[in-house]
Design a protein around this motif. Structure first.
Motif, PDB file in Angstrom:
ATOM      1  N   ALA A   8     -65.413  18.099 -23.425  1.00  0.00           N
ATOM      2  CA  ALA A   8     -64.963  17.093 -22.458  1.00  0.00           C
ATOM      3  C   ALA A   8     -64.101  16.024 -23.121  1.00  0.00           C
ATOM      4  N   ILE A   9     -64.491  15.576 -24.298  1.00  0.00           N
ATOM      5  CA  ILE A   9     -63.697  14.560 -24.996  1.00  0.00           C
ATOM      6  C   ILE A   9     -62.354  15.142 -25.439  1.00  0.00           C
ATOM      7  N   ILE A  10     -62.379  16.314 -26.034  1.00  0.00           N
ATOM      8  CA  ILE A  10     -61.143  16.946 -26.505  1.00  0.00           C
ATOM      9  C   ILE A  10     -60.168  17.192 -25.355  1.00  0.00           C
ATOM     10  N   GLU A  11     -60.697  17.643 -24.206  1.00  0.00           N
ATOM     11  CA  GLU A  11     -59.854  17.983 -23.056  1.00  0.00           C
ATOM     12  C   GLU A  11     -59.679  16.824 -22.070  1.00  0.00           C
ATOM     13  N   VAL A  12     -60.235  15.654 -22.375  1.00  0.00           N
ATOM     14  CA  VAL A  12     -60.152  14.445 -21.552  1.00  0.00           C
ATOM     15  C   VAL A  12     -60.636  14.748 -20.125  1.00  0.00           C
ATOM     16  N   ARG A  13     -61.850  15.310 -20.040  1.00  0.00           N
ATOM     17  CA  ARG A  13     -62.451  15.675 -18.756  1.00  0.00           C
ATOM     18  C   ARG A  13     -63.730  14.875 -18.522  1.00  0.00           C
ATOM     19  N   PRO A  14     -63.967  14.466 -17.292  1.00  0.00           N
ATOM     20  CA  PRO A  14     -65.196  13.745 -16.983  1.00  0.00           C
ATOM     21  C   PRO A  14     -66.421  14.659 -17.044  1.00  0.00           C
ATOM     22  N   LEU A  15     -67.566  14.028 -17.162  1.00  0.00           N
ATOM     23  CA  LEU A  15     -68.850  14.726 -17.179  1.00  0.00           C
ATOM     24  C   LEU A  15     -69.706  14.234 -16.028  1.00  0.00           C
ATOM     25  N   THR A  16     -70.613  15.073 -15.585  1.00  0.00           N
ATOM     26  CA  THR A  16     -71.656  14.656 -14.669  1.00  0.00           C
ATOM     27  C   THR A  16     -72.980  15.115 -15.259  1.00  0.00           C
ATOM     28  N   PHE A  17     -74.023  14.294 -15.084  1.00  0.00           N
ATOM     29  CA  PHE A  17     -75.339  14.646 -15.620  1.00  0.00           C
ATOM     30  C   PHE A  17     -76.416  13.773 -14.984  1.00  0.00           C
ATOM     31  N   LEU A  18     -77.654  14.170 -15.211  1.00  0.00           N
ATOM     32  CA  LEU A  18     -78.805  13.366 -14.812  1.00  0.00           C
ATOM     33  C   LEU A  18     -79.226  12.526 -16.007  1.00  0.00           C
ATOM     34  N   TYR A  19     -79.478  11.242 -15.762  1.00  0.00           N
ATOM     35  CA  TYR A  19     -79.925  10.337 -16.816  1.00  0.00           C
ATOM     36  C   TYR A  19     -80.853   9.317 -16.183  1.00  0.00           C
ATOM     37  N   LYS A  20     -82.067   9.277 -16.675  1.00  0.00           N
ATOM     38  CA  LYS A  20     -83.082   8.353 -16.155  1.00  0.00           C
ATOM     39  C   LYS A  20     -83.216   8.458 -14.635  1.00  0.00           C
ATOM     40  N   GLY A  21     -83.225   9.709 -14.154  1.00  0.00           N
ATOM     41  CA  GLY A  21     -83.471   9.974 -12.744  1.00  0.00           C
ATOM     42  C   GLY A  21     -82.295   9.781 -11.812  1.00  0.00           C
ATOM     43  N   LYS A  22     -81.108   9.471 -12.352  1.00  0.00           N
ATOM     44  CA  LYS A  22     -79.935   9.259 -11.511  1.00  0.00           C
ATOM     45  C   LYS A  22     -78.784  10.144 -11.960  1.00  0.00           C
TER      46      LYS A  22
END
Length: 93
Positions: A8-22
């Motif tokens: 994602a960093i190399i290709e300048v792409r956003p990420l989505t994930f779960l973190y602390k329930g959100k």
């Protein structure tokens, strides 16, 4: 090291994930190891959680991680390369 975060960093792409329930959507900027040995991601949060800002996420607490198809324009204002919170940087914008 997490290959999806690196990509994602190399290709300048956003990420989505779960973190602390959100669900979070972020633009990743720096990924590496903190002084305490934990891997972490510094990213600009664009959705989820508590508003838009730079946040530090411990990767051990990230689940359901996905690299999104779109790209973002690059570093956000206020971003500084060689973030001093990291003792080892694996990737950065």
């Amino acid at each position: 090291m997490n290959a999806e975060i690196l990509k994602a960093i190399i290709e300048v792409r956003p990420l989505t994930f779960l973190y602390k329930g959100k669900v979070r959507e972020v633009e990743p900027h720096t990924y590496g190891q903190l002084e305490n040995g934990h891997e972490a991601l510094c990213a600009w949060q664009t959705a989820g959680g508590s508003g838009h800002a730079f946040r530090l996420y411990l990767t051990r607490e990230i689940t359901a991680l996905s690299v999104l198809d779109e790209t973002f324009s690059g570093p956000r204002p206020g971003y500084h390369r060689r973030d001093s919170r990291f003792v080892r940087i694996a990737a950065e914008l």
